[in-house]
Design a protein around this motif. Structure first.
Motif, PDB file in Angstrom:
ATOM      1  N   ILE A 292       0.844  -1.190   0.000  1.00 64.88           N
ATOM      2  CA  ILE A 292       0.000   0.000   0.000  1.00 64.88           C
ATOM      3  C   ILE A 292       0.879   1.240   0.000  1.00 64.88           C
ATOM      4  CG2 ILE A 292      -1.943   1.149   1.109  1.00 64.88           C
ATOM      5  CD1 ILE A 292      -2.490  -1.463   2.618  1.00 64.88           C
ATOM      6  N   LYS A 293       0.604   2.142  -0.922  1.00 63.03           N
ATOM      7  CA  LYS A 293       1.448   3.323  -1.128  1.00 63.03           C
ATOM      8  C   LYS A 293       0.726   4.569  -0.595  1.00 63.03           C
ATOM      9  CE  LYS A 293       2.450   0.728  -5.257  1.00 63.03           C
ATOM     10  NZ  LYS A 293       2.166   0.555  -6.689  1.00 63.03           N
ATOM     11  N   TYR A 294       1.493   5.447   0.052  1.00 66.13           N
ATOM     12  CA  TYR A 294       0.903   6.603   0.745  1.00 66.13           C
ATOM     13  C   TYR A 294       1.574   7.914   0.336  1.00 66.13           C
ATOM     14  CZ  TYR A 294      -0.976   2.996   3.843  1.00 66.13           C
ATOM     15  OH  TYR A 294      -1.617   1.886   4.347  1.00 66.13           O
ATOM     16  N   ASP A 295       0.843   8.982   0.594  1.00 68.41           N
ATOM     17  CA  ASP A 295       1.369  10.311   0.289  1.00 68.41           C
ATOM     18  C   ASP A 295       2.326  10.824   1.347  1.00 68.41           C
ATOM     19  OD1 ASP A 295      -0.362  10.818   2.381  1.00 68.41           O
ATOM     20  OD2 ASP A 295      -1.654  12.197   1.273  1.00 68.41           O
ATOM     21  N   SER A 296       2.368  10.169   2.512  1.00 73.43           N
ATOM     22  CA  SER A 296       3.295  10.569   3.569  1.00 73.43           C
ATOM     23  C   SER A 296       3.522   9.393   4.505  1.00 73.43           C
ATOM     24  CB  SER A 296       2.742  11.752   4.381  1.00 73.43           C
ATOM     25  OG  SER A 296       1.641  11.342   5.176  1.00 73.43           O
ATOM     26  N   PHE A 297       4.612   9.458   5.230  1.00 72.47           N
ATOM     27  CA  PHE A 297       4.906   8.414   6.199  1.00 72.47           C
ATOM     28  C   PHE A 297       3.885   8.444   7.336  1.00 72.47           C
ATOM     29  CE2 PHE A 297       7.698   6.785   9.743  1.00 72.47           C
ATOM     30  CZ  PHE A 297       7.684   5.474   9.314  1.00 72.47           C
ATOM     31  N   GLN A 298       3.454   9.642   7.699  1.00 71.42           N
ATOM     32  CA  GLN A 298       2.457   9.768   8.755  1.00 71.42           C
ATOM     33  C   GLN A 298       1.157   9.081   8.351  1.00 71.42           C
ATOM     34  OE1 GLN A 298       1.777  13.755  10.114  1.00 71.42           O
ATOM     35  NE2 GLN A 298       0.304  13.180  11.674  1.00 71.42           N
ATOM     36  N   SER A 299       0.768   9.219   7.088  1.00 71.98           N
ATOM     37  CA  SER A 299      -0.439   8.539   6.618  1.00 71.98           C
ATOM     38  C   SER A 299      -0.294   7.032   6.764  1.00 71.98           C
ATOM     39  CB  SER A 299      -0.716   8.895   5.154  1.00 71.98           C
ATOM     40  OG  SER A 299      -1.017  10.260   5.007  1.00 71.98           O
ATOM     41  N   ALA A 300       0.886   6.513   6.428  1.00 72.47           N
ATOM     42  CA  ALA A 300       1.130   5.073   6.548  1.00 72.47           C
ATOM     43  C   ALA A 300       1.017   4.622   8.006  1.00 72.47           C
ATOM     44  CB  ALA A 300       2.506   4.730   5.992  1.00 72.47           C
ATOM     45  N   LEU A 301       1.562   5.423   8.920  1.00 72.55           N
ATOM     46  CA  LEU A 301       1.500   5.059  10.331  1.00 72.55           C
ATOM     47  C   LEU A 301       0.063   5.069  10.853  1.00 72.55           C
ATOM     48  CD1 LEU A 301       4.532   7.037  11.844  1.00 72.55           C
ATOM     49  CD2 LEU A 301       4.382   4.579  11.413  1.00 72.55           C
ATOM     50  N   ARG A 302      -0.674   6.108  10.496  1.00 67.53           N
ATOM     51  CA  ARG A 302      -2.037   6.234  11.034  1.00 67.53           C
ATOM     52  C   ARG A 302      -2.994   5.225  10.391  1.00 67.53           C
ATOM     53  NH1 ARG A 302      -2.186   9.979  14.648  1.00 67.53           N
ATOM     54  NH2 ARG A 302      -0.785  11.795  14.584  1.00 67.53           N
ATOM     55  N   HIS A 303      -2.634   4.723   9.250  1.00 68.47           N
ATOM     56  CA  HIS A 303      -3.483   3.734   8.594  1.00 68.47           C
ATOM     57  C   HIS A 303      -3.248   2.327   9.140  1.00 68.47           C
ATOM     58  CE1 HIS A 303      -5.159   1.875   4.679  1.00 68.47           C
ATOM     59  NE2 HIS A 303      -6.157   2.467   5.320  1.00 68.47           N
ATOM     60  N   ALA A 304      -2.101   2.129   9.800  1.00 67.91           N
ATOM     61  CA  ALA A 304      -1.697   0.796  10.232  1.00 67.91           C
ATOM     62  C   ALA A 304      -2.698   0.121  11.174  1.00 67.91           C
ATOM     63  CB  ALA A 304      -0.313   0.856  10.878  1.00 67.91           C
ATOM     64  N   PRO A 305      -3.274   0.814  12.183  1.00 69.15           N
ATOM     65  CA  PRO A 305      -4.201   0.114  13.067  1.00 69.15           C
ATOM     66  C   PRO A 305      -5.374  -0.538  12.335  1.00 69.15           C
ATOM     67  CG  PRO A 305      -3.537   2.195  14.045  1.00 69.15           C
ATOM     68  CD  PRO A 305      -2.987   2.191  12.657  1.00 69.15           C
ATOM     69  N   SER A 306      -5.877   0.097  11.295  1.00 64.51           N
ATOM     70  CA  SER A 306      -6.992  -0.504  10.555  1.00 64.51           C
ATOM     71  C   SER A 306      -6.528  -1.754   9.802  1.00 64.51           C
ATOM     72  CB  SER A 306      -7.588   0.510   9.577  1.00 64.51           C
ATOM     73  OG  SER A 306      -6.666   0.840   8.551  1.00 64.51           O
ATOM     74  N   LEU A 307      -5.255  -1.788   9.439  1.00 73.73           N
ATOM     75  CA  LEU A 307      -4.717  -2.968   8.759  1.00 73.73           C
ATOM     76  C   LEU A 307      -4.553  -4.123   9.743  1.00 73.73           C
ATOM     77  CD1 LEU A 307      -2.001  -1.180   6.598  1.00 73.73           C
ATOM     78  CD2 LEU A 307      -4.319  -1.813   5.926  1.00 73.73           C
ATOM     79  N   VAL A 308      -4.169  -3.793  10.967  1.00 71.83           N
ATOM     80  CA  VAL A 308      -4.095  -4.815  12.009  1.00 71.83           C
ATOM     81  C   VAL A 308      -5.488  -5.351  12.298  1.00 71.83           C
ATOM     82  CG1 VAL A 308      -3.489  -5.273  14.410  1.00 71.83           C
ATOM     83  CG2 VAL A 308      -2.025  -3.796  13.023  1.00 71.83           C
ATOM     84  N   ALA A 309      -6.458  -4.449  12.318  1.00 74.31           N
ATOM     85  CA  ALA A 309      -7.849  -4.853  12.552  1.00 74.31           C
ATOM     86  C   ALA A 309      -8.371  -5.760  11.449  1.00 74.31           C
ATOM     87  CB  ALA A 309      -8.744  -3.617  12.678  1.00 74.31           C
ATOM     88  N   ALA A 310      -7.759  -5.670  10.265  1.00 78.03           N
ATOM     89  CA  ALA A 310      -8.151  -6.539   9.152  1.00 78.03           C
ATOM     90  C   ALA A 310      -7.563  -7.935   9.312  1.00 78.03           C
ATOM     91  CB  ALA A 310      -7.699  -5.922   7.831  1.00 78.03           C
ATOM     92  N   ARG A 311      -6.980  -8.191  10.472  1.00 84.64           N
ATOM     93  CA  ARG A 311      -6.418  -9.491  10.834  1.00 84.64           C
ATOM     94  C   ARG A 311      -5.270  -9.905   9.912  1.00 84.64           C
ATOM     95  NH1 ARG A 311     -10.964 -13.522  10.677  1.00 84.64           N
ATOM     96  NH2 ARG A 311     -11.622 -12.220   8.936  1.00 84.64           N
ATOM     97  N   ALA A 312      -4.428  -8.920   9.637  1.00 84.88           N
ATOM     98  CA  ALA A 312      -3.241  -9.212   8.835  1.00 84.88           C
ATOM     99  C   ALA A 312      -2.223  -9.985   9.673  1.00 84.88           C
ATOM    100  CB  ALA A 312      -2.619  -7.915   8.330  1.00 84.88           C
TER     101      ALA A 312
END
Length: 1018
Positions: A292-312
């Motif tokens: 997954i590609k992001y416009d900023s590193f901060q966006s990648a960090l803040r998006h991570a919890p939802s990815l964990v919630a997706a049971r990755a």
């Protein structure tokens, strides 16, 4: 003049006496007191440098028992030890001023695999990836992951309780330890495993080791008594590493006790772990990765919890700095199609999300995430720019390979300040990670520092490496300031400073994390196991009443020694200075090109990291003697008589330069390091620099002159090839050459010669004026063949067939006059001669280059020399000429040729080390070319064949040369029919002929056959 160099770092008398006594005992392992061996073990992957007294390489557990039992006697109670595995610690975990116990050389066996019950028993020195190689056929793997898995040992993983990608699912190393076998400070052996609480009432039920009984009873009692405080004090983190795991030594309902949990994470401060029984994880049937590609590193960090919630299973992140460094590295060719650019956008952050499990489960999770991401992209939410999915296992491994290499890639940052490890494995609750990182970045920004970030966002662990110059005293002070700030910041967010790599020298922060009372418990436990503080002293904690920790953040760093080398000297030897200790050159796999000399000897002195470390010390010692190395490099050798005298006295007079020479002459000069090392350490380059200076004081061996003069003498020898072959190839001559010069298995000159083979052929009779008279529009039909000494004089038939292939393709070959390349002289350190040869050849090739006709060479090593060594030595005087590799040229040619119909032809391509590391896409190029000719080509990934130019022809290297061939080439060749084997390197073909008994074809010869078949069928 190059002076005699002495290091003044003699062994302390008690250690000398101890080692003498150990040599007289039944100890069967190696004892290495060489200064070079001590230096190599003085560093790890951290900024610290502690010189040990000596290095012990035990061959078995009994050797460790003997060593510790001897040290328990009154005469040697001041002798200290530190166990060491792969040496990948980032905070000086295994560094010591005492004795190193290195278990990686011999104690590296997989002892037993029980697939039915899902466990394995191993020795502590086995490398993690090697263990998984052994488990794969059984359908299992050891699941805790780490970026250094191809060189980190299981013992090191246990001692630091290591973990990495996927730890939320797979856990830490301690979660997989079923039992341990350890040697205690008194030399006795202790087996630890889970015990029912009821057994603890009778010491005889828990161990037959009296000291072990005492340890189990005492630790069980104190951890039970302090249970409430432990629960309240320890942060609730997936990555909580205490050093001594007071929390998990008892299970939740206090019915089971396991002392192994105290030993796991203890960093060798309590005992020497020799064996482990580990539980295993079944290999997943399905894997999928979403980049997954992001416009900023901060966006990648803040998006991570939802990815964990997706049971990755895994969520890994890297910032733009790491991505950009990867793009400049050899690794990028393998992942560029998997992480493509987003048109019109800049990718400043990347999350790599893996799902692993059964097929239905993975497909459901993947479909769900794709739907969410597609919607977020359409709405412009969460900074998501795009994503790519791959379910191909080899591709997934390539992505992880890029991520794992990120650790070393940061060392390739330009400038004197390099991103370094010291506060880079912090852990906080994952939901607080984004806010924590913003404050962390503010701390670094406040000091005007650059930094790179990557890590395991699913577990709240992010690796942050600030760029500092450890040769700068002020930057060294800044390291302390930042460490204190980060330690406080992690506590603020309910985390801690050591979330993955252990504490090492950071034990000083323990009291603020554990509190005085529990820290006192840790001290008591250390005192029970090691009352005299002799096992890895100065780390984690010290027994009470023995004083403060010996090591801390301010302990001696490599920079303290490196700054003694003048800046202008550091600049003249950048490859020496840039090595950051990452240790990728210790890769265990015999199928990896780097580093053959380490693989075949098991001696870290014979590695790029070892050689760089020894050279740094050599430069430092020269400066201490007041010698200007740069001026020395331009000096003339001493007179012959003086060099003879110095050489005769070499056995009598210690000279540290001899230890450096011993390391460097073991290098094969294959240049795999210059391509595969994350910071591009080029050992052959500084090896040549050292040889050039060393032989100003000492005599060169005769074989060096033979190698250096071969290019000039070949045209003369080829004038009478049969006579030359008779003179050199008869048994008596070969015996004399071996004994007098140290050279073996020299190849015979081609008969007929190239000149004879091409007699009357249009490709001969080079005439520059005639070529210049050819109209511009017609010049594209000509191909200029650049000769090299080995193919032109030892394999002239190949050059002929290349010329025939050019003609088959409808083009006109022109054989350029033979000009020495200079590569052999560079390898042997005749730098003045090399510079003259290179300039002469460059002048000629630049003149020809103006014709606008492609110039093509056959041998990869020599063609690449024009690009690398020529540019390094000649600089701007090299000019702009370009000699293409045959595959590079053919890629352009086939664009204008119709593809051939598929034929029932299959080939397997074996690459040259220099070629595969400097030009990693070569395999894909050859595959594409053969497909165009209607054939299938498969490339195999192998280590070095063991020849490497003239290395394998030197008698002193013959045994190692053969061993290297047997490591990967021999077994692979045995599986393939001889006519299908294609080898592009001349030295590799020579090695196959020598040890496999037949001469394989070059890819060009196979293409000519294919072209002839096509002509016959049409």
């Amino acid at each position: 003049m190059l002076p005699l160099l002495s290091h003044q770092q003699t062994l302390e008398p008690v250690y000398l006496a101890y080692l003498d006594a150990l040599e007289q005992s039944e100890y069967s392992g190696d004892i290495d007191k060489r200064y070079s061996a001590r230096l190599v073990q003085a560093t790890d992957n951290s900024v610290y440098q502690f010189l040990p007294q000596a290095v012990l390489y035990p061959k078995n557990q009994q050797d460790i028992q003997i060593a510790l039992t001897l040290a328990a006697t009154d005469a040697f109670r001041s002798v200290t030890f530190s166990a060491r595995g792969g040496g990948t610690g980032t905070n000086g975990q295994s560094l010591t001023h005492g004795l190193i116990l290195d278990v990686s050389r011999y104690m590296n066996r997989v002892l037993e695999v029980n697939a039915e019950q899902g466990w394995v028993r191993v020795e502590a020195g086995v490398v993690k990836d090697a263990l998984n190689d052994a488990l794969r056929p059984h359908g299992f793997f050891f699941s805790p992951d780490l970026s250094t898995s191809n060189r980190a040992t299981i013992g090191g993983m246990i001692n630091t309780d290591a973990s990495g990608a996927g730890s939320l699912v797979y856990g830490k190393t301690s979660d997989h330890v079923l039992a341990l076998r350890s040697v205690l400070i008194d030399g006795s052996v202790l087996d630890t495993h889970p015990l029912d609480a009821g057994l603890l009432c009778n010491p005889d039920n828990v161990s037959d080791n009296p000291l072990g009984q005492k340890l189990i009873s005492a630790v069980a009692a104190v951890c039970r008594e302090k249970r409430t405080q432990i629960e309240n004090q320890f942060p609730k983190l997936n990555r909580f590493l205490t050093g001594y795991d007071l929390k998990h030594v008892w299970n939740d309902n206090l019915t089971q006790f396991d002392l192994s949990r105290i030993l796991t994470g203890s960093e060798g401060t309590l005992a020497v772990i020799t064996e482990a029984k580990l539980n295993l994880t079944p290999l997943p049937t399905e894997r999928a990765m979403v980049n997954i590609k992001y416009d900023s590193f901060q966006s990648a960090l803040r998006h991570a919890p939802s990815l964990v919630a997706a049971r990755a299973t895994v969520v890994e992140t890297v910032d733009s700095k790491v991505l950009n460094l990867a793009r400049e590295d050899i690794v990028w060719h393998s992942v560029s199609d998997l992480i493509q650019e987003v048109p019109g956008k800049v990718i400043d952050g990347l999350n790599m999300v893996e799902f692993a499990g059964d097929t239905v489960e993975v497909e459901q999770k993947l479909a769900s995430l794709e739907a969410v991401l597609t919607e977020q992209i359409s709405k412009g939410e969460c900074g998501v720019l795009g994503y790519q999915v791959t379910q191909d296992k080899p591709s997934i491994e390539k992505i992880y390979g890029m991520r794992k290499k990120a650790v070393g890639l940061l060392g390739a940052t330009k400038g004197r300040r390099k991103p370094i490890a010291f506060a880079e494995d912090t852990a906080v609750p994952p939901e607080k990670l984004a806010d924590y990182i913003m404050e962390f970045r503010a701390v670094l920004d406040g000091h005007n520092l650059q930094y790179g970030m990557f890590g395991h966002v699913d577990a709240g662990v992010l690796h942050v490496r600030p760029a500092l110059d450890m040769c700068d005293v002020e930057d060294e002070k800044l390291l302390r300031v930042i460490s204190d700030q980060v330690a406080a910041l992690t506590l603020k967010y309910g985390g801690l400073m050591w979330g993955e790599h252990g504490k090492g020298v950071r034990g000083e922060y323990g009291p603020s994390v554990f509190g005085d009372e529990l820290y006192g418990v840790l001290q008591d436990i250390k005192g029970l196991f090691d009352p005299d503080n002799r096992l890895n002293p100065g780390k984690l904690v010290a027994p009470k009443h023995t004083g403060a920790l010996y090591y801390d953040i301010d302990s001696a760093k490599r920079g303290k020694f490196d700054r003694q080398i003048p800046i202008e000297v550091r600049d003249a030897f950048p490859d020496v200075m840039n090595c950051n200790g990452n240790g990728l050159c210790f890769n265990y796999s015999s199928f990896s090109p780097m580093c053959p000399s380490f693989k075949v000897t098991g001696d870290r002195v014979q590695s790029p990291k070892g050689r760089a470390g020894l050279m740094r010390e050599w430069l430092r010692l020269l400066e201490a003697e007041g010698v200007d190395v740069n001026a020395l490099a331009k000096a003339k050798p001493l007179g012959l008589l003086q060099r003879v005298q110095n050489t005769l006295n070499a056995q009598r007079d210690y000279d540290y330069s001899h230890e450096v020479m011993e390391s460097l002459k073991g290098c094969l000069a294959c240049k795999a390091c210059s391509g595969q090392c994350p910071v591009k350490v080029d050992v052959p380059k500084f090896r040549a620099q050292f040889f050039n200076i060393y032989y100003q004081r000492y005599l060169r061996p005769a074989k060096d002159y033979l190698v250096a003069g071969i290019e000039d003498s070949l045209p003369l020898m080829a004038a009478a090839p049969r006579l030359t072959n008779f003179a050199a190839q008869n048994p008596l001559s070969q015996w004399v050459i071996k004994k007098a010069i140290g050279y073996v298995d020299a190849p015979a000159l081609s008969v007929p010669t190239l000149k004879q083979r091409l007699d009357g052929h249009a490709s001969r009779g080079y005439d520059l004026a005639a070529l210049q008279a050819i109209p511009e529009e017609a010049r594209s039909q000509f191909v200029l063949v650049v000769q090299d000494p080995f193919n032109s004089f030892y394999d002239s038939g190949l050059v002929l067939r290349f010329i025939q292939l050019i003609e088959k393709l409808g083009l006109k070959p022109v054989l350029l006059p033979y000009k020495p390349n200079g590569k052999p002289t560079h390898i042997k350190g005749f730098l003045d001669k090399f510079a003259k040869t290179a300039q002469s050849s460059a002048d000629f090739l630049n003149q020809v280059h103006k014709l606008g006709m492609p110039m093509v060479g056959i041998d990869p090593a020599l063609v690449l020399c024009y690009r690398d060594e020529y540019r390094e030595v000649l600089g701007a005087n090299r000019g702009n000429f370009e000699v293409k590799l045959a595959n590079e040229w053919l890629l352009n040619v086939i664009k204008d040729l119709p593809a051939k119909a598929p034929q029932d032809k299959q080939y397997t391509w074996f690459s040259h080390c220099t070629e595969s590391t400097a030009k990693p896409n070569t395999a894909n190029e050859w595959t594409k070319i053969f497909a165009h000719f209607g054939a299938k080509l498969t490339a195999v990934n192998l280590g070095c064949c063991g020849m490497a130019g003239t290395y394998g022809h030197e008698a002193e290297n013959l045994e190692r040369s053969k061993a290297l061939f047997e490591m990967s080439w021999q077994q692979t060749l045995a599986k393939i029919e001889q006519p299908q084997v294609l080898v592009s390197g001349y030295s590799c073909r020579t090695q196959v002929k020598r040890f496999a008994g037949y001469k394989p074809k070059h890819p060009l010869e196979a293409l000519l056959e294919l072209a002839n078949i096509y002509t016959q069928t049409t």
